[in-house]
Design a protein around this motif. Sequence first.
Motif, PDB file in Angstrom:
ATOM      1  N   ARG A 186       6.114  -2.369  -6.586  1.00 32.74           N
ATOM      2  CA  ARG A 186       4.771  -2.915  -6.399  1.00 32.74           C
ATOM      3  C   ARG A 186       4.638  -4.288  -7.064  1.00 32.74           C
ATOM      4  O   ARG A 186       4.001  -5.192  -6.518  1.00 32.74           O
ATOM      5  CB  ARG A 186       3.731  -1.949  -6.970  1.00 32.74           C
ATOM      6  CG  ARG A 186       3.603  -0.642  -6.195  1.00 32.74           C
ATOM      7  CD  ARG A 186       2.492   0.229  -6.779  1.00 32.74           C
ATOM      8  NE  ARG A 186       1.198  -0.451  -6.722  1.00 32.74           N
ATOM      9  CZ  ARG A 186       0.401  -0.450  -5.664  1.00 32.74           C
ATOM     10  NH1 ARG A 186       0.768   0.198  -4.563  1.00 32.74           N
ATOM     11  NH2 ARG A 186      -0.757  -1.077  -5.688  1.00 32.74           N
ATOM     12  N   ARG A 230       0.826  -1.214   0.000  1.00 34.41           N
ATOM     13  CA  ARG A 230       0.000   0.000   0.000  1.00 34.41           C
ATOM     14  C   ARG A 230       0.860   1.263   0.000  1.00 34.41           C
ATOM     15  O   ARG A 230       0.476   2.293  -0.566  1.00 34.41           O
ATOM     16  CB  ARG A 230      -0.914  -0.006   1.225  1.00 34.41           C
ATOM     17  CG  ARG A 230      -1.936  -1.136   1.248  1.00 34.41           C
ATOM     18  CD  ARG A 230      -2.948  -0.923   2.359  1.00 34.41           C
ATOM     19  NE  ARG A 230      -3.828  -2.074   2.513  1.00 34.41           N
ATOM     20  CZ  ARG A 230      -3.671  -3.012   3.438  1.00 34.41           C
ATOM     21  NH1 ARG A 230      -2.655  -2.921   4.294  1.00 34.41           N
ATOM     22  NH2 ARG A 230      -4.517  -4.015   3.517  1.00 34.41           N
ATOM     23  N   GLN A 231       2.018   1.172   0.630  1.00 36.81           N
ATOM     24  CA  GLN A 231       2.872   2.350   0.732  1.00 36.81           C
ATOM     25  C   GLN A 231       3.805   2.519  -0.460  1.00 36.81           C
ATOM     26  O   GLN A 231       4.342   3.604  -0.674  1.00 36.81           O
ATOM     27  CB  GLN A 231       3.701   2.268   2.020  1.00 36.81           C
ATOM     28  CG  GLN A 231       2.864   2.275   3.295  1.00 36.81           C
ATOM     29  CD  GLN A 231       3.701   2.066   4.534  1.00 36.81           C
ATOM     30  OE1 GLN A 231       4.897   1.780   4.447  1.00 36.81           O
ATOM     31  NE2 GLN A 231       3.076   2.223   5.710  1.00 36.81           N
ATOM     32  N   ALA A 232       4.021   1.449  -1.232  1.00 37.75           N
ATOM     33  CA  ALA A 232       4.957   1.525  -2.362  1.00 37.75           C
ATOM     34  C   ALA A 232       4.344   2.333  -3.503  1.00 37.75           C
ATOM     35  O   ALA A 232       3.139   2.247  -3.778  1.00 37.75           O
ATOM     36  CB  ALA A 232       5.319   0.120  -2.833  1.00 37.75           C
ATOM     37  N   GLU A 233       5.179   3.086  -4.186  1.00 38.42           N
ATOM     38  CA  GLU A 233       4.728   3.913  -5.305  1.00 38.42           C
ATOM     39  C   GLU A 233       5.389   3.520  -6.619  1.00 38.42           C
ATOM     40  O   GLU A 233       4.787   3.679  -7.684  1.00 38.42           O
ATOM     41  CB  GLU A 233       5.014   5.387  -5.006  1.00 38.42           C
ATOM     42  CG  GLU A 233       4.261   5.918  -3.787  1.00 38.42           C
ATOM     43  CD  GLU A 233       4.567   7.375  -3.520  1.00 38.42           C
ATOM     44  OE1 GLU A 233       5.429   7.936  -4.246  1.00 38.42           O
ATOM     45  OE2 GLU A 233       3.963   7.956  -2.595  1.00 38.42           O
ATOM     46  N   GLU A 234       6.611   3.006  -6.573  1.00 36.31           N
ATOM     47  CA  GLU A 234       7.298   2.628  -7.807  1.00 36.31           C
ATOM     48  C   GLU A 234       6.655   1.374  -8.395  1.00 36.31           C
ATOM     49  O   GLU A 234       6.361   0.418  -7.668  1.00 36.31           O
ATOM     50  CB  GLU A 234       8.776   2.372  -7.535  1.00 36.31           C
ATOM     51  CG  GLU A 234       9.530   3.596  -7.043  1.00 36.31           C
ATOM     52  CD  GLU A 234      10.999   3.293  -6.832  1.00 36.31           C
ATOM     53  OE1 GLU A 234      11.397   2.138  -7.120  1.00 36.31           O
ATOM     54  OE2 GLU A 234      11.736   4.188  -6.392  1.00 36.31           O
ATOM     55  N   PRO A 235       6.437   1.344  -9.708  1.00 37.99           N
ATOM     56  CA  PRO A 235       5.800   0.172 -10.339  1.00 37.99           C
ATOM     57  C   PRO A 235       6.593  -1.120 -10.131  1.00 37.99           C
ATOM     58  O   PRO A 235       6.010  -2.182  -9.894  1.00 37.99           O
ATOM     59  CB  PRO A 235       5.729   0.563 -11.820  1.00 37.99           C
ATOM     60  CG  PRO A 235       5.766   2.060 -11.813  1.00 37.99           C
ATOM     61  CD  PRO A 235       6.633   2.453 -10.667  1.00 37.99           C
TER      62      PRO A 235
END
Length: 475
Positions: A264, A256-261
């Motif tokens: 994820r 949920r906290q990860a932003e980089e594809p």
Amino acid sequence: MGALAPSSGLIDLSRQQRNLLLLRPLFQLELNKQRIGEDGTLFEGIDTHYLLLSSLDRMMEGTTVSTGCTSDEVLTHIADTVMAMKPSLSAVQSGKVADTVLAALDNKANGYKEFSFEYFHATHKSTRSIRFRLVAYEPDIEDVYRYKPTAEGYLVYLGMLDLSPEDAQELMEKMLELLVQRGRFDAALEIARRARTLSIEYRQLIRDRLYQAYRAPGTVNWKRDISAGLDRAREHVRQRQAEDQRMEESVLLALRQAEEPKARANLALLLKTLQGASMLRSQLVGDISRANDRFLEAQRTLFRARRATGLPDLETRLLPQFIELPVNILAEQAENALSAMYSPALPRVYDLNSLFSLLLEQRVEDGDPGEDDGEITPFVPPPLQFDEAVIRQVTDWLTERFSLGQSWRLDELLDQAEDMGFDRTIRRCLVLMLFRAYSHSETEFKNMRADALDEFIADVARGTNLRFTPKERHS
């Protein structure tokens, strides 16, 4: 690190050497691959190490749904991998590479025997040998032969981690938690895959024990061989399921906290791997819960009559053991071995077609009995025919008669007992005790010798009359 061998000054590296020798079959194939094929180019661009480890991985995956993989499944997997590795090869060539790789794992060059290598043992200052198999080719419960890794095969695949499944899995879960916290998702995914592989190994260890109980029920004791293992398996599942749930929650939070594809994607794959490991342990729970019923079913097979067949019932390893014998010993035992393979009744064959039909005969599968086989009940010894008081009374009475130093016939003793008012039960006990005294090993009257006479008939018994004579008269 190696330990210092006592009184020798040499470092004991036996464990490291044995683990290193487990990789010798892999190195031998890589070393000799250029000699395979007509022009030696068949294996150019082929990574045999990858193919061998991939084969072990495929077999381990097969143990999650069955007891392993069939030969065709393994060969197809290797051939597909070869085609992806070297697309220029034809289907025939990729099949030949697959045969070579599987043969290297199964030691086909040495007649499918165990691998055997020598190493120097520092403690004993002598050369010793290690024998092992990387894969086992055995029938499952339906008599379908399948490949599965041995303990040494698992050790090779897991990077020579010489740990039990429990210890190794706990270590990897700690590493996995640390890697997730540090954001090293690629490494965490690799650790999760290894932990899942260890779960497969642990499940196979449990299933092999239950399978042995089914195949050879008379050789397995529930309390000694199975119960303790099931208790350890339950504890393993309880601890690992709680750990899996905690790790899944940690990975979900990181997802949920990860932003980089890329991060994820790695976290999603990591979560899927953890869920797969949890599913494996759920299947292990099913194996544990059915173990009791399967063991009882296996025990009931001991009391079933074997079905009649015209074919010899050979053990799966009987013929391989004969093949491994030296020629001189095999020649000496050939006649006995062949006679054991004959059917009880040899049918007469009058033409060639009948001969081929007979040779191609197959066993008929057992049908459903359609009824409950019942339950195993404890054996209850039958009650004694006579009370201890009756037996003691008869023994004392006969001892008194035999101490007079004269000969007696069974019918005479029976008549005297009736004249003294002994009831029917006591006289029956008297007859049985005298019949038993005819045997020198079971008689309680060691000073008397019993000889058989003609037949007698009485109201309580009928049979051969006996004469009892003091032994000193025959000396």
